[in-house]
Design a protein around this motif. Structure first.
Motif, short mmCIF file in Angstrom:
data_model
loop_
_atom_site.label_atom_id
_atom_site.label_comp_id
_atom_site.label_asym_id
_atom_site.label_seq_id
_atom_site.Cartn_x
_atom_site.Cartn_y
_atom_site.Cartn_z
N GLY A 44 0.81 -1.22 0.00
CA GLY A 44 0.00 0.00 0.00
C GLY A 44 0.84 1.26 0.00
N ALA A 45 1.92 1.27 0.79
CA ALA A 45 2.73 2.48 0.93
C ALA A 45 3.30 2.97 -0.40
CB ALA A 45 3.86 2.24 1.94
N PRO A 46 3.94 2.11 -1.21
CA PRO A 46 4.44 2.61 -2.49
C PRO A 46 3.32 3.04 -3.43
CG PRO A 46 4.70 0.23 -2.35
CD PRO A 46 4.33 0.71 -0.98
N PHE A 47 2.17 2.37 -3.34
CA PHE A 47 1.04 2.80 -4.16
C PHE A 47 0.59 4.20 -3.77
CE2 PHE A 47 -3.58 3.41 -4.15
CZ PHE A 47 -3.78 3.52 -5.53
N PHE A 48 0.38 4.44 -2.48
CA PHE A 48 -0.08 5.77 -2.05
C PHE A 48 0.89 6.86 -2.49
CE2 PHE A 48 -2.53 3.54 1.46
CZ PHE A 48 -3.78 3.83 0.92
N SER A 49 2.18 6.59 -2.32
CA SER A 49 3.18 7.58 -2.71
C SER A 49 3.17 7.81 -4.22
CB SER A 49 4.57 7.11 -2.26
OG SER A 49 5.54 8.08 -2.52
N ALA A 50 3.16 6.71 -4.99
CA ALA A 50 3.25 6.82 -6.44
C ALA A 50 2.00 7.44 -7.07
CB ALA A 50 3.51 5.44 -7.04
N ILE A 51 0.83 7.01 -6.62
CA ILE A 51 -0.39 7.55 -7.25
C ILE A 51 -0.58 9.02 -6.88
CG2 ILE A 51 -2.12 7.01 -5.47
CD1 ILE A 51 -2.43 6.38 -9.28
N THR A 52 -0.09 9.42 -5.70
CA THR A 52 -0.18 10.83 -5.33
C THR A 52 0.67 11.69 -6.25
OG1 THR A 52 -0.65 10.31 -3.01
CG2 THR A 52 0.22 12.51 -3.48
N THR A 53 1.84 11.20 -6.65
CA THR A 53 2.67 12.00 -7.56
C THR A 53 1.88 12.36 -8.82
OG1 THR A 53 3.61 10.11 -8.80
CG2 THR A 53 4.77 10.80 -6.79
N MET A 54 1.09 11.40 -9.31
CA MET A 54 0.34 11.62 -10.55
C MET A 54 -0.91 12.45 -10.31
SD MET A 54 0.87 8.06 -12.62
CE MET A 54 0.52 8.91 -14.18
N ARG A 55 -1.57 12.24 -9.18
CA ARG A 55 -2.76 13.04 -8.87
C ARG A 55 -2.41 14.50 -8.65
NH1 ARG A 55 -7.45 11.31 -10.79
NH2 ARG A 55 -8.07 9.26 -10.00
N VAL A 56 -1.22 14.76 -8.10
CA VAL A 56 -0.79 16.15 -7.94
C VAL A 56 -0.47 16.76 -9.31
CG1 VAL A 56 1.00 17.66 -6.95
CG2 VAL A 56 -0.01 15.84 -5.57
N GLY A 57 0.05 15.93 -10.23
CA GLY A 57 0.23 16.48 -11.57
C GLY A 57 1.42 16.05 -12.37
N CYS A 58 2.26 15.12 -11.87
CA CYS A 58 3.35 14.66 -12.72
C CYS A 58 2.78 13.74 -13.82
CB CYS A 58 4.43 13.96 -11.91
SG CYS A 58 4.16 12.21 -11.62
N ASP A 59 3.55 13.48 -14.84
CA ASP A 59 3.05 12.75 -16.01
C ASP A 59 3.25 11.25 -15.93
OD1 ASP A 59 2.18 15.02 -17.30
OD2 ASP A 59 4.02 15.31 -18.46
N GLN A 60 4.30 10.80 -15.25
CA GLN A 60 4.64 9.39 -15.31
C GLN A 60 5.38 8.98 -14.04
OE1 GLN A 60 7.71 7.69 -18.20
NE2 GLN A 60 5.81 7.31 -19.32
N THR A 61 4.99 7.82 -13.49
CA THR A 61 5.65 7.34 -12.28
C THR A 61 5.98 5.86 -12.40
OG1 THR A 61 4.49 8.97 -10.92
CG2 THR A 61 5.46 7.09 -9.78
N HIS A 62 7.24 5.54 -12.09
CA HIS A 62 7.73 4.16 -12.08
C HIS A 62 7.85 3.70 -10.63
CE1 HIS A 62 9.24 4.19 -16.35
NE2 HIS A 62 9.16 5.49 -16.12
N VAL A 63 7.44 2.47 -10.34
CA VAL A 63 7.62 1.87 -9.03
C VAL A 63 8.58 0.69 -9.17
CG1 VAL A 63 6.53 0.75 -7.06
CG2 VAL A 63 5.29 2.54 -8.30
N PHE A 64 9.68 0.73 -8.43
CA PHE A 64 10.66 -0.35 -8.43
C PHE A 64 10.50 -1.12 -7.13
CE2 PHE A 64 12.40 3.36 -10.67
CZ PHE A 64 12.61 2.81 -11.93
N CYS A 65 9.97 -2.34 -7.23
CA CYS A 65 9.58 -3.07 -6.03
C CYS A 65 10.07 -4.51 -6.08
CB CYS A 65 8.05 -3.05 -5.89
SG CYS A 65 7.19 -3.88 -7.24
N ALA A 66 9.88 -5.22 -4.96
CA ALA A 66 10.15 -6.65 -4.92
C ALA A 66 9.14 -7.39 -5.80
CB ALA A 66 10.06 -7.15 -3.48
#
Length: 310
Positions: A44-66
């Motif tokens: 959940g934590a990486p999702f909340f962080s990543a989706i917020t970047t896009m909702r605030v207004g960035c264009d693209q977000t990569h998540v590097f995870c296990a």
């Protein structure tokens, strides 16, 4: 700055962080973010962080995870680009070769604290520093910094986002007397200076921000429900605002951004947005509020913030 900065000046600065939208721009101009985080237990934590970047207004977000975190995170949103590479044999190469595409790196949400994870994260931070990539460190990333401060010490493009207890651990790691810690402006400034002027925002009833030179406080009202995930939302917002603040600094935009620097300004903007989303969600749902409800408030708060000078 020598004179006191009032709230209207700060809110005007926040409004000017948002880049103009027009039909001539292409994908990526509003920012590309990388999030290093996500483990078998914590998705959940990486999702909340990543989706917020896009909702605030960035264009693209990569998540590097296990690997075990990838399918859950992908299922939460098709908008995120998820790389199940963090625990692979070639993790350092697979992640760092994408740094050229990124404008900022967020390290820590849901990362986990296994020795192997800490080792690869340390190396990935080193690679990001080589590329002079701005870095936001939160959550389990702070655990690494607490154990090995030199991993980030003196890196002027980094900002740490500890809560009060995490900041106390950093205070102790910097060899200050543990019982001398209180989360006030003077101590946060001292902590930043001890870290080589790495910027720090200590989250609490008032968010206290310093880069060792300049200091700000964000005490806007927030909801009373302290559910998990709120810190991850703030971290994501900070990632996007930091891209824009760095660009605004280059453009010579807004005197406050020039004077306070992009790290402090981005942290203040992220704090205000998170607190406002918390307040609105709590007003609707009270003690039933969860972090997902805050996500739903981001579009309205973004609209409010970017129009606050008009």
């Amino acid at each position: 700055m020598g004179s006191k900065i009032d709230d209207s000046q700060l809110m005007g600065m926040v409004a000017e962080l948002f880049p103009a939208l027009d039909r001539q721009k292409h994908k990526g101009e509003a920012g590309r973010v990388g999030v290093i985080g996500g483990s078998e237990v914590y998705t959940g934590a990486p999702f909340f962080s990543a989706i917020t970047t896009m909702r605030v207004g960035c264009d693209q977000t990569h998540v590097f995870c296990a690997k075990d975190a990838a399918i859950p995170i992908k299922s939460y949103s098709p908008d995120l680009i998820v790389h199940p590479t963090l625990d692979g044999k070639n993790a350092e190469k697979d992640v760092s070769e994408l740094y050229e595409r990124l404008n900022v790196l967020i390290v820590g949400p849901g990362l986990g604290r296994t020795d192997s994870t800490m080792q690869i994260t340390e190396r990935l931070i080193g690679k990001a520093k080589e590329k002079e990539l701005p870095i936001v460190v939160d959550a389990d990333g702070l655990w690494l910094i607490n154990q090995k401060p030199d991993v980030i010490k003196g890196y002027s493009k980094a900002i740490l986002t500890p809560n009060v207890m995490e900041a106390k651990r950093l205070w102790k790691a910097m060899e200050f007397p543990e019982d001398s810690w209180t989360p006030n402006g003077e101590n946060v400034k001292k902590l930043s200076q001890a870290m080589g002027n790495v910027a720090i925002v200590v989250k609490g009833s008032t968010d206290t921000i310093s880069d060792g030179i300049n200091s700000l406080e964000s005490g806007a009202e927030f909801g009373l429900k302290r559910c998990g995930g709120q810190g991850d939302i703030m971290t994501g917002a900070l990632g996007t605002f930091l891209i824009w603040a760095n660009q605004a600094k280059k453009d010579g935009k807004n005197q406050l951004i020039q004077a306070l620097g992009p790290l402090c300004c981005a942290a203040y903007a992220a704090s205000i947005l998170t607190r406002r989303c918390s307040k609105l969600a709590f007003e609707d749902l009270g003690r039933s509020m969860i972090a997902s409800d805050m996500l739903a408030k981001i579009p309205a708060v973004v609209k409010e913030l970017q129009n606050c000078k008009k």
